[in-house]
Design an enzyme around this catalytic site. Structure first.
Site, PDB file in Angstrom:
ATOM      1  N   THR A   1       0.835  -1.201   0.000  1.00  0.00           N
ATOM      2  CA  THR A   1       0.000   0.000   0.000  1.00  0.00           C
ATOM      3  C   THR A   1       0.873   1.256   0.000  1.00  0.00           C
ATOM      4  OG1 THR A   1      -1.938   1.047   0.965  1.00  0.00           O
ATOM      5  CG2 THR A   1      -0.407   0.059   2.520  1.00  0.00           C
TER       6      THR A   1
ATOM      7  N   ALA B   1      -7.065  12.733 -11.038  1.00  0.00           N
ATOM      8  CA  ALA B   1      -6.035  12.283 -11.985  1.00  0.00           C
ATOM      9  C   ALA B   1      -4.817  11.761 -11.219  1.00  0.00           C
ATOM     10  CB  ALA B   1      -5.643  13.415 -12.919  1.00  0.00           C
TER      11      ALA B   1
ATOM     12  N   TYR C   1     -14.216   4.984   1.325  1.00  0.00           N
ATOM     13  CA  TYR C   1     -15.184   4.194   2.110  1.00  0.00           C
ATOM     14  C   TYR C   1     -15.264   4.672   3.560  1.00  0.00           C
ATOM     15  CZ  TYR C   1     -10.936   1.657   3.339  1.00  0.00           C
ATOM     16  OH  TYR C   1      -9.671   1.342   3.749  1.00  0.00           O
TER      17      TYR C   1
ATOM     18  N   GLY D   1     -16.618   2.930  -1.515  1.00  0.00           N
ATOM     19  CA  GLY D   1     -15.576   2.033  -2.018  1.00  0.00           C
ATOM     20  C   GLY D   1     -15.274   0.800  -1.180  1.00  0.00           C
TER      21      GLY D   1
ATOM     22  N   LYS E   1       3.455   1.439  -3.823  1.00  0.00           N
ATOM     23  CA  LYS E   1       2.859   0.677  -4.928  1.00  0.00           C
ATOM     24  C   LYS E   1       3.674   0.732  -6.224  1.00  0.00           C
ATOM     25  CE  LYS E   1      -1.920   0.698  -3.371  1.00  0.00           C
ATOM     26  NZ  LYS E   1      -3.318   0.879  -3.728  1.00  0.00           N
TER      27      LYS E   1
END
Ligand code: ATR
Length: 284
Positions: free
Chosen positions: A67, A132, A229, A250, A71
């Site tokens: 994470t 973006a 979320y 999410g 990444k």
């Protein structure tokens, strides 16, 4: 299941990892499926990510999730990278192979599975994509690869929107991403869209904010999907619902990116029924 010499280890590397829900997903799956597997979050200091990957391989880890902020950074430490992850330029799942870890990106496939499970279609749809950054880039690839009709990519800094659109259009071979400045939302075609909220605006503790506050904008949305979320109802969702659109957070994306990682590590498929049982636990 008792931890013993047969226990397989998986984990999450990131910084920070304190609030992660991934252990709940994986340890619940292991328990329900009677697998002798444990999943542990690991806080990794910046600059130590290559050592962490090497160490996990040496310790016979079955796999790792990766994470923020690693990444993209871990990609140099892998022996192989899945084609899709290569295109996205980020991995979130490492799977053990005989010579090293292979990297995958299950975030995008997780979002797709989450959308399918909610009955949301991408193919043939006109999509508004807000943001973006890394997450929005992955969504843009998803939309291009699942044959969305047009994707209007709106971002505060238009040059970033243009860069992402150019890259995704080139790599996907489809000219379907149209970059726009966020403030130009009034010039969107007058119709109903699927909208994906992929900026960080509205994330806890900034729950009372939405990236576009103008209620008129939300008239254009038939379905709104917020990648956030926490909170479980974002302002983006509330504004979408106020204009009679359907709105989703999410959490299912988080669930399915984890389920796909678990499937890759254990070479099996998790049933939809089992996935929804784990989802109930995440909601508690
Ligand atoms: P992630 O990896 O989660 O996508 P990121 O790469 O930091 O995170 O991207 C954050 C996104 O949220 C970007 O699209 C950012 O817009 P800019 O490219 O213009 O920075 C967007 N964002 C963050 N704060 C914002 C704000 N206050 N208003 C509008 N957009 C914002």
């Amino acid at each position: 299941m008792e931890i013993n010499g047969y226990t397989r280890t998986c984990g999450l590397m990131g910084n920070p990892v304190e609030h992660t829900m991934s252990p709940l997903i994986h340890n619940t799956l292991a328990k329900k499926l009677c697998h002798n597997l444990v999943y542990i979050p690991f806080h990794v200091e910046q600059g130590k990510e290559a050592d962490a990957v090497k160490g996990a391989f040496a310790l016979n880890f079955l796999g790792l999730n990766v994470t923020v902020p690693y990444k993209s950074k871990v990609m140099d430490s892998l022996t192989e990278i899945d084609e899709l992850a290569e295109k996205i330029g980020a991995v979130n799942t490492l799977v053990r192979t005989p010579n090293g870890f292979k990297g995958y990106n299950t975030d995008m496939l997780g979002l797709y599975r989450a959308m399918c499970s909610e009955g949301i279609q991408i193919e043939g749809e006109d999509v508004i994509l807000l943001g973006a950054g890394g997450a929005a880039r992955a969504v843009a690839f998803l939309c291009a690869s699942k044959n969305a009709a047009r994707v209007y990519l709106l971002n505060r800094s238009k040059d970033k929107a243009e860069a992402v659109a150019k890259e995704v259009n080139e790599k996907s071979g489809r000219d379907c991403i149209y970059p726009m400045a966020l403030d130009d939302y009034r010039s969107l075609p007058d119709k109903k869209f699927l909208a994906v909220q992929a900026t960080s605006v509205g994330l806890y503790p900034d729950a009372d904010r939405a990236v576009i506050e103008d209620e008129e904008f939300y008239r254009k949305i038939h379905t709104g999907y917020d990648l956030i979320y926490r909170p479980c109802e974002t302002k983006f969702m509330a504004l979408t619902k106020k204009q009679r659109g359907s709105a989703f957070h999410g959490l299912k994306m988080l669930l399915y990116q984890g389920i796909i990682a678990y499937e890759l590590w254990n070479k099996l498929s998790v049933s939809e029924e089992m996935a929804l049982e784990v989802y109930c636990m995440l909601q508690e």
